[in-house]
Design an enzyme around this catalytic site. Sequence first.
Site, PDB file in Angstrom:
ATOM      1  N   GLU A 103      16.922  45.785   0.107  1.00  0.00           N
ATOM      2  CA  GLU A 103      16.116  46.495  -0.892  1.00  0.00           C
ATOM      3  C   GLU A 103      16.348  47.996  -0.805  1.00  0.00           C
ATOM      4  O   GLU A 103      16.704  48.522   0.252  1.00  0.00           O
ATOM      5  CB  GLU A 103      14.629  46.220  -0.639  1.00  0.00           C
ATOM      6  N   ASP A 107       7.414  49.851  -1.173  1.00  0.00           N
ATOM      7  CA  ASP A 107       6.341  50.798  -1.468  1.00  0.00           C
ATOM      8  C   ASP A 107       5.005  50.143  -1.108  1.00  0.00           C
ATOM      9  O   ASP A 107       4.530  50.257   0.018  1.00  0.00           O
ATOM     10  CB  ASP A 107       6.435  51.178  -2.949  1.00  0.00           C
ATOM     11  N   PHE A 156       6.945  61.048  -5.604  1.00  0.00           N
ATOM     12  CA  PHE A 156       7.882  60.460  -6.574  1.00  0.00           C
ATOM     13  C   PHE A 156       9.299  60.782  -6.124  1.00  0.00           C
ATOM     14  O   PHE A 156       9.806  61.877  -6.346  1.00  0.00           O
ATOM     15  CB  PHE A 156       7.604  61.010  -7.967  1.00  0.00           C
ATOM     16  N   VAL A 157       9.918  59.816  -5.475  1.00  0.00           N
ATOM     17  CA  VAL A 157      11.238  60.037  -4.881  1.00  0.00           C
ATOM     18  C   VAL A 157      12.307  59.370  -5.750  1.00  0.00           C
ATOM     19  O   VAL A 157      12.131  58.225  -6.188  1.00  0.00           O
ATOM     20  CB  VAL A 157      11.271  59.485  -3.441  1.00  0.00           C
ATOM     21  N   ASP A 163      14.729  55.270  -9.279  1.00  0.00           N
ATOM     22  CA  ASP A 163      14.791  55.870 -10.609  1.00  0.00           C
ATOM     23  C   ASP A 163      13.468  56.450 -11.075  1.00  0.00           C
ATOM     24  O   ASP A 163      12.405  56.118 -10.555  1.00  0.00           O
ATOM     25  CB  ASP A 163      15.236  54.814 -11.634  1.00  0.00           C
ATOM     26  N   ARG A 169      19.176  57.110 -10.685  1.00  0.00           N
ATOM     27  CA  ARG A 169      19.653  56.114  -9.718  1.00  0.00           C
ATOM     28  C   ARG A 169      21.011  56.530  -9.168  1.00  0.00           C
ATOM     29  O   ARG A 169      21.361  56.216  -8.035  1.00  0.00           O
ATOM     30  CB  ARG A 169      19.834  54.753 -10.390  1.00  0.00           C
TER      31      ARG A 169
HETATM   32  C1  PRP Z   1      11.284  48.633  -6.731  1.00  0.00           C
HETATM   33  C2  PRP Z   1      12.010  48.201  -5.468  1.00  0.00           C
HETATM   34  C3  PRP Z   1      11.243  46.998  -5.035  1.00  0.00           C
HETATM   35  C4  PRP Z   1       9.847  47.295  -5.489  1.00  0.00           C
HETATM   36  C5  PRP Z   1       9.075  47.798  -4.344  1.00  0.00           C
HETATM   37  O1  PRP Z   1      11.779  47.933  -7.808  1.00  0.00           O
HETATM   38  O2  PRP Z   1      13.376  47.929  -5.712  1.00  0.00           O
HETATM   39  O3  PRP Z   1      11.750  45.823  -5.623  1.00  0.00           O
HETATM   40  O4  PRP Z   1       9.917  48.318  -6.486  1.00  0.00           O
HETATM   41  O5  PRP Z   1       7.764  48.092  -4.731  1.00  0.00           O
HETATM   42  P1  PRP Z   1       6.518  47.438  -4.013  1.00  0.00           P
HETATM   43  O6  PRP Z   1       6.757  47.529  -2.538  1.00  0.00           O
HETATM   44  O7  PRP Z   1       5.382  48.341  -4.448  1.00  0.00           O
HETATM   45  O8  PRP Z   1       6.362  46.050  -4.500  1.00  0.00           O
HETATM   46  P2  PRP Z   1      11.392  48.260  -9.316  1.00  0.00           P
HETATM   47  O9  PRP Z   1      10.336  47.293  -9.773  1.00  0.00           O
HETATM   48  O10 PRP Z   1      11.082  49.720  -9.466  1.00  0.00           O
HETATM   49  O11 PRP Z   1      12.722  47.877 -10.066  1.00  0.00           O
HETATM   50  P3  PRP Z   1      14.178  48.542  -9.878  1.00  0.00           P
HETATM   51  O12 PRP Z   1      14.709  48.063  -8.565  1.00  0.00           O
HETATM   52  O13 PRP Z   1      14.952  47.998 -11.017  1.00  0.00           O
HETATM   53  O14 PRP Z   1      13.992  50.033  -9.913  1.00  0.00           O
END
Ligand code: PRP
Length: 183
Positions: A103, A107, A156-157, A163, A169
């Site tokens: 990943e 977050d 906001f990183v 992104d 990205r």
């Molecule tokens: C991001 C990241 C994880 C998720 C983490 O994906 O890649 O999959 O958020 O967040 P959490 O710990 O709060 O669940 P996102 O939904 O932003 O999609 P992306 O990878 O396409 O940017």
Amino acid sequence: MRSQDIPGDLSEILFTEAQIKARVQEMAAEIDRDYAGKEPLLVGVLNGAVMVMADLYRALTIHAQMDWMAVSSYGSGTQSSGVVRILKDLTQDVVGRDVLVVEDIVDTGLTLTYLLENLASRGPKSLKLAAMFRKPEANKVHIDMAYVGFDIPNKFVVGYGLDYDGRYRNLVDVGILDPKVYS
Ligand code: PRP
């Protein structure tokens, strides 16, 4: 894209391309060691994990395979809800495999809590997680993060897969987005 290509968009650079590269190498060395004699299946979560997957996978000296999932969280706005829908599933069977989920960021941990539970139910031999970035909230949920690149502040990183509205990205450095960009 480099931070100098977007003057004023970042309020702070957290990690340079060189620092990220060095950390990915260290993580790969750990994975090489831990999976010696095995052939793990690296599972990337689209889209953010594309950068770290590409770099981490190529830095490995052991044989490994790669597969992808796409998920969408049913959340309102920017908040994860923990309800996750699988938009694209793996093409390979994970029964008996050593699975390493890759990943970009953990977050709230809600996405990964769901995903790891889902993958665990499919009967892998082992299941671990590698994430390039970890926000403080992630520590509140019980996710065993075997490999973590960097802990980052709850800001906001953007960059290296992270992104804002689909942008940044492709930024090779990682930094804090200046609020003027999104306010
Ligand atoms: C991001 C990241 C994880 C998720 C983490 O994906 O890649 O999959 O958020 O967040 P959490 O710990 O709060 O669940 P996102 O939904 O932003 O999609 P992306 O990878 O396409 O940017």
